[in-house]
Design an enzyme around this catalytic site. Structure first.
Site, PDB file in Angstrom:
ATOM      1  N   LEU A  55      -6.577  -7.716  -1.267  1.00 18.81           N
ATOM      2  CA  LEU A  55      -5.232  -8.075  -1.776  1.00 18.81           C
ATOM      3  C   LEU A  55      -4.108  -6.876  -1.722  1.00 18.81           C
ATOM      4  O   LEU A  55      -4.735  -5.893  -2.355  1.00 18.81           O
ATOM      5  CB  LEU A  55      -5.319  -8.920  -3.155  1.00 18.81           C
ATOM      6  CG  LEU A  55      -5.885 -10.341  -3.119  1.00 18.81           C
ATOM      7  CD1 LEU A  55      -5.976 -10.894  -4.618  1.00 18.81           C
ATOM      8  CD2 LEU A  55      -5.422 -11.184  -2.310  1.00 18.81           C
ATOM      9  N   ASP A  56      -3.164  -6.850  -1.290  1.00 19.09           N
ATOM     10  CA  ASP A  56      -2.283  -5.738  -1.579  1.00 19.09           C
ATOM     11  C   ASP A  56      -2.128  -5.462  -3.230  1.00 19.09           C
ATOM     12  O   ASP A  56      -2.636  -6.144  -4.032  1.00 19.09           O
ATOM     13  CB  ASP A  56      -1.187  -6.057  -1.256  1.00 19.09           C
ATOM     14  CG  ASP A  56      -0.843  -6.656   0.232  1.00 19.09           C
ATOM     15  OD1 ASP A  56      -1.756  -6.229   0.828  1.00 19.09           O
ATOM     16  OD2 ASP A  56       0.142  -7.389   0.804  1.00 19.09           O
ATOM     17  N   ARG A  57      -1.805  -3.871  -3.101  1.00 16.39           N
ATOM     18  CA  ARG A  57      -1.848  -3.506  -4.582  1.00 16.39           C
ATOM     19  C   ARG A  57      -1.095  -4.471  -5.651  1.00 16.39           C
ATOM     20  O   ARG A  57      -1.500  -4.787  -6.642  1.00 16.39           O
ATOM     21  CB  ARG A  57      -1.245  -2.221  -4.627  1.00 16.39           C
ATOM     22  CG  ARG A  57      -1.189  -1.314  -6.069  1.00 16.39           C
ATOM     23  CD  ARG A  57      -0.646  -0.006  -5.922  1.00 16.39           C
ATOM     24  NE  ARG A  57       0.761  -0.064  -5.687  1.00 16.39           N
ATOM     25  CZ  ARG A  57       1.800   0.988  -5.365  1.00 16.39           C
ATOM     26  NH1 ARG A  57       1.118   2.165  -5.663  1.00 16.39           N
ATOM     27  NH2 ARG A  57       2.976   0.603  -4.926  1.00 16.39           N
TER      28      ARG A  57
END
Length: 336
Positions: free
Chosen positions: A136-138
């Site tokens: 997942l993106d940050r």
């Protein structure tokens, strides 16, 4: 280097890369790398990935020696786990947490926190990413799957490759979709001028996102997004590509509230001011357990830090008091 030799028993195999992946419980990517490195042979002759073998063919696969496991500095942060056993874990990833070590984040990632927690992690399919099956993106929150053993990791990676892991996101997007549901199919690759961003471009990797409108508000739609593929930044790039970027997205917003009709811009600006990050959350994860085969279905509700923005978009302050706003708005209705 270890070698594995086996004899084909079927009348004919599928493509060699798929066949090797199935026989050795590898991801298709790893199998393709072995073939490209000329480590898959028949009678000493390297085979092509597209080759199909007949009954009785003897194939040898040379597996590279395993590198000694890397060590990772432990970090400490509170994590919320929604499922865990000796093979895998699923956590509700908080925003602001990078998943694996890399430039600028060598000792403050999810991997470091899991090491600090004492969680067993698989070696991983890529260097520096122990246990990480998908990412997942940050600044995207929600459900994230982690493998504890190499066997579980290989099988989970295979399930993802076969599109047998259901990954569903909730997002608040600018504007209104003319049709719902809709399939967004557009190839994604690195931006030619900004390597930190992705873009839709001919020749990119095949990418599909299935989108459905759950609720329509004044300036936005609440969307249910199911991954058909899992490319970097896929949901964000696809929504921007069709003209409905995620509210609060710093990279792909295409102007955000400034895109709204001037007469509606003030409430749009108020909404944008309430967005601490992109309004994107991994809300549902479903898969067959890689060891037991039992179906695992998990949900994660809309996070508290995004609740004010959702309530503002809906024009409904009572959403702030709702413990389960996604369920209240019918996001999970199609699962029941």
């Amino acid at each position: 280097m270890a070698a594995v030799t086996f004899c084909v028993a079927a009348p004919e195999t599928e493509r060699l890369d798929r066949f090797v992946a199935d026989q050795l419980a590898l991801s298709r990517t790893v199998a393709a790398r072995l073939i490209a490195a000329k480590r898959v042979t028949r009678d000493g002759v390297p085979l092509r990935a597209s080759a199909r073998l007949e009954r009785g063919a003897v194939v040898t696969v040379e597996l590279p020696a395993e590198d000694p496991p890397r060590t990772y500095a432990p970090a400490h942060r509170q994590l919320s786990f929604v499922y865990e056993d000796e093979h895998l874990a699923v956590l509700d990833k908080p925003p602001g947490l990078v998943v694996h070590p890399g430039p600028g984040h060598w000792d403050d990632t999810l991997v470091n926190v899991l090491v600090g927690r004492g969680t067993a992690l698989s070696q991983g399919s890529a260097a520096g990413r122990p246990g990480i099956v998908h990412r997942l993106d940050r600044d995207t929150s929600g459900l994230l799957l982690v493998a504890k053993t190499d066997s579980a990791h290989r099988r989970l990676a295979r399930l993802i490759e076969q599109r047998k892991v259901e990954r569903v996101y909730a997002a608040l997007a600018w504007g209104h979709f003319a049709n719902s549901p809709v399939d967004i199919e557009a190839p994604i690759t690195r931006h030619p001028k900004d390597r930190k961003r992705m873009t839709v471009l001919a020749g990119g990797r095949h990418a599909v996102t299935h989108a459905a409108v759950v609720a329509r508000f004044a300036q936005t739609d609440l969307l249910r997004l199911t991954l058909g593929t899992g490319r970097t930044h896929q949901v964000r790039v696809h929504l921007a590509h069709v003209g409905h970027p995620v509210v609060g997205d710093p990279e792909y917003a295409l102007g955000g509230s400034r895109r709204v009709t001037p007469s509606e811009r003030r409430p749009a600006e108020q909404l944008e001011a309430l967005a601490p990050r992109q309004l994107l959350h991994a809300a549902r994860l479903a898969f067959d357990h890689p060891i037991s085969g039992v179906r695992v279905t998990l949900r994660s509700e809309w996070p508290a830090d995004l609740a004010p923005a959702l309530a503002c978009a809906a024009g409904d302050a009572t959403l702030l008091a709702q413990r389960n706003p996604l369920q209240y708005l019918g996001f999970f209705a199609s699962d029941e």
